[in-house]
Design a protein around this motif. Structure first.
Motif, PDB file in Angstrom:
ATOM      1  N   VAL A 253      46.315  16.586  57.857  1.00 41.89           N
ATOM      2  CA  VAL A 253      44.983  16.116  58.235  1.00 41.89           C
ATOM      3  C   VAL A 253      44.043  17.306  58.357  1.00 41.89           C
ATOM      4  O   VAL A 253      44.307  18.241  59.106  1.00 41.89           O
ATOM      5  N   GLY A 254      42.948  17.243  57.604  1.00 45.29           N
ATOM      6  CA  GLY A 254      41.959  18.321  57.625  1.00 45.29           C
ATOM      7  C   GLY A 254      40.648  17.913  58.243  1.00 45.29           C
ATOM      8  O   GLY A 254      39.795  18.754  58.512  1.00 45.29           O
ATOM      9  N   PHE A 255      40.476  16.611  58.464  1.00 45.24           N
ATOM     10  CA  PHE A 255      39.233  16.095  59.031  1.00 45.24           C
ATOM     11  C   PHE A 255      39.550  14.845  59.833  1.00 45.24           C
ATOM     12  O   PHE A 255      40.364  14.017  59.425  1.00 45.24           O
ATOM     13  N   MET A 256      38.904  14.709  60.987  1.00 48.92           N
ATOM     14  CA  MET A 256      39.149  13.561  61.859  1.00 48.92           C
ATOM     15  C   MET A 256      37.872  13.199  62.602  1.00 48.92           C
ATOM     16  O   MET A 256      37.105  14.078  62.988  1.00 48.92           O
ATOM     17  N   ILE A 257      37.663  11.900  62.780  1.00 44.48           N
ATOM     18  CA  ILE A 257      36.552  11.409  63.595  1.00 44.48           C
ATOM     19  C   ILE A 257      37.138  10.807  64.863  1.00 44.48           C
ATOM     20  O   ILE A 257      38.060   9.991  64.802  1.00 44.48           O
ATOM     21  N   LEU A 258      36.598  11.228  65.994  1.00 46.58           N
ATOM     22  CA  LEU A 258      37.007  10.723  67.306  1.00 46.58           C
ATOM     23  C   LEU A 258      35.812  10.069  67.969  1.00 46.58           C
ATOM     24  O   LEU A 258      34.686  10.551  67.844  1.00 46.58           O
TER      25      LEU A 258
END
Length: 127
Positions: free
Chosen positions: A45-50
């Protein structure tokens, strides 16, 4: 304001935080602060939205990340004392201590596990 500027509107703007270790960042933002993951991309995973309540954070994996020596995000919260307690319990560095400010906020600044400085504030209650 010129007509060209007044003709458009802004939507969501979210802070993008670089992290050197996505699992460690998730442990903090999800495990300690109660955000939930709404999107992730890449393997690893290189990008995540929280998201949590009205707040949204975007995490981007940057293995060589070197933290800036200034605040990179500002979070408005309710119950700042509880947030401050979580930060202390996690043993994170508090850059500026929790204080009532003359500009109407109770505030403090801390460094997340990747060294990103986050300014946290809550409006002071009116007497």
């Amino acid at each position: 304001m010129t007509d060209s500027v007044s003709s458009f509107r802004f939507g969501r703007i979210a802070a993008m935080l670089p992290v050197a270790d996505m699992a460690r960042a998730c442990d903090f933002y999800i495990g300690a602060l109660g955000f939930r993951k709404t999107f992730e991309n890449g393997n690893p995973v290189g990008f995540m939205i929280l998201k949590r309540d009205a707040a949204e954070l975007h995490l981007t994996l940057q293995p060589g990340h070197k933290a800036a020596d200034f605040n990179v995000a500002h979070m408005m919260v309710e119950d700042i004392d509880a947030v401050h307690a979580v930060i202390r319990e996690r043993g994170l560095r508090i850059v500026k201590g929790l204080r009532d400010k003359d500009y109407g906020l109770r505030a403090f600044v801390f460094e997340d596990p990747d060294g990103n400085r986050i300014d946290v504030g809550e409006p002071l209650k009116q007497a």
